[in-house]
Design an enzyme around this catalytic site. Sequence first.
Site, PDB file in Angstrom:
ATOM      1  N   VAL A 321       0.728  -1.276   0.001  1.00 56.92           N
ATOM      2  CA  VAL A 321       0.049   0.085  -0.070  1.00 56.92           C
ATOM      3  C   VAL A 321       0.691   1.342   0.058  1.00 56.92           C
ATOM      4  O   VAL A 321       1.979   1.237   0.913  1.00 56.92           O
ATOM      5  CB  VAL A 321      -0.907   0.066   0.975  1.00 56.92           C
ATOM      6  CG1 VAL A 321      -1.720   1.344   1.364  1.00 56.92           C
ATOM      7  CG2 VAL A 321      -1.681  -1.346   1.257  1.00 56.92           C
ATOM      8  N   GLY A 323       2.429   4.646   0.816  1.00 61.31           N
ATOM      9  CA  GLY A 323       2.271   5.520   2.085  1.00 61.31           C
ATOM     10  C   GLY A 323       1.556   6.790   2.051  1.00 61.31           C
ATOM     11  O   GLY A 323       1.789   7.624   0.972  1.00 61.31           O
ATOM     12  N   ASP A 374      16.299  -1.060  11.828  1.00 60.48           N
ATOM     13  CA  ASP A 374      17.571  -0.180  11.797  1.00 60.48           C
ATOM     14  C   ASP A 374      17.344   0.523  10.467  1.00 60.48           C
ATOM     15  O   ASP A 374      16.954  -0.053   9.401  1.00 60.48           O
ATOM     16  CB  ASP A 374      18.738  -0.881  11.954  1.00 60.48           C
ATOM     17  CG  ASP A 374      19.843   0.215  12.380  1.00 60.48           C
ATOM     18  OD1 ASP A 374      19.425   1.343  12.826  1.00 60.48           O
ATOM     19  OD2 ASP A 374      20.879   0.132  12.517  1.00 60.48           O
TER      20      ASP A 374
END
Length: 572
Positions: A321, A323, A374
Amino acid sequence: MAIRCPAVAIARQILDGFDDYREEFRKITNLGRERFEKAQWQEIQDASAARIQLYKIRVNLAREALLSEYGEDVLLNIECWPQIKKSYIGQIDLRLDDELSETWFNSIFNSLFSHDLITDDCMFVHSTRSALSEHDAPMQIRTYRPHGDLAAALRQISEDYRFAVPYADQERDLQRLEKQLRANLPDWVCKDPELCIELYSSRLYRNKGAYLVGRIFTQDEQWPLVIPVLNREGQGVRMDAAIIDEAEVSIIFSFTRSYFMVRVAYPAEFISFLQRILPRKHISELYTSIGFYKQGKTEFYRALIEHLETTDDKFIMAPGVRGMVMTVFTLPGFNTVFKIIKDRFSPSKTVDRATVIDRYRMVKYVDRVGRLADTQEFADLRFPISKFEPECLEELLDVAPATVEVHGDEVLIRHCWTERRMTPLNIYLETANEQQIHEALEDYGLAIKQLAAANIFPSDMLLKNFGVTRHGRVVFYDYDEISYLTEVNFRKIPEPRFPEDEMSAEPWYSVGPHDVFPEEFPRFLFTDIKLRKLFKEMHGDLFTAAYWQGLQDAIREGTVIDVFPYKRKGIE
């Protein structure tokens, strides 16, 4: 008039700045054992954040000192830098951390030239250091040869790696470790007269654990070996497990966890050792895992450039999807996504660009407890325009024209983050079987709980904002609305005053900017009623304000939770 360039002196001052940084890095790192023995859990987290901040602080100090000494006329004269680099190469030639010193030089150069003029003439785009062979230098390892007596070898290990804090029950630990090894190694291995155990001489520290790291091997086979040690405050230390599964050891060194504190005199040598036991881990991940995240970033960039130069791979938009704040693209053959902040956000989003940047940087400094990916932050990346699929470049230019620019045959990315590519949880569930769905939802709830206990509130907990790693772990990766749990006001929805209240399109109660109502989570998180019901059976406590308020109370009291990076099922 030609400007005189004191290349040798400038190179020497750059290297002196690096030595200052390394000395401070060692001071923070070398206190790892003392913090562990004293159970200084909050101090450990503070030290981890301070060590990450240290690099940028020291680069800025070194840059200002150079400008003060030599001035902009000299330092911003690009013709000086090939001479400075040549002198620098000679000065780092016999160092044991020469690869780190090259990256430091790059950081100083980029701080002066704002990531412009990046060439091998002036900086270390490619390393001048030769690759380290495992036979190049004596390893800082301890070797144990059981000769058929595994119990005796484990006993010797427990003696060699003692702490100032005594064992709570050494005999029980040794029995548990031996039992685990015999259960998980082939029968013949423990009887093999050539069996050998190697452990790195320094312990690795992170959060509430210490780790002995090495391998078990015969002439023909090898297994990684990690022995976690826990300090049960007031009860003594405990050798908790003997882990030889490569997948589990890989998770311990995962990109979703804080960086280890480990005393390393010869970084490349230790990385070579880790590569032998974790061959699927890229060198960039290994450097990052032990706190040299800038070196990890350097190795990542070099791998990326090599991939682009040696393959036909092209950038495409990442699946999933789209953003509302970030646009995400990827290389199909390179296990990374590139995230760029859009120029305009969806109207439902109340954050601004500066807040998004702040929240992504925040993730570097918190305890990621295995549940936050990270990131690496990059500025002014340049790629050939031919390396972009037309649809990808068109979308990037459409949604982020302030960040993505085309200059001739180059695409300039002014700012982005990179993250490990994962399968979005919503996509994973679409094709998962019943058992996989059950396991993923269980881990999804556990991820939310572990983040919350570490004082992290994901806020936007939609399935699409979580990913599934190759090891099947659920990890959060969308940080634009992340916050500290203690900043949130969890409330129970008040009872309706009148019957008409329940029919109203607007709430009958006031809602503050930090108010969250967990009772609303089921409808918000799951459109699929079956998934909603299953998740409620597993983690229904997440839907109550009392659960979240209890965690907030514990955090404010200074509680640091245990989140183990390995399976403890069956460990008493």
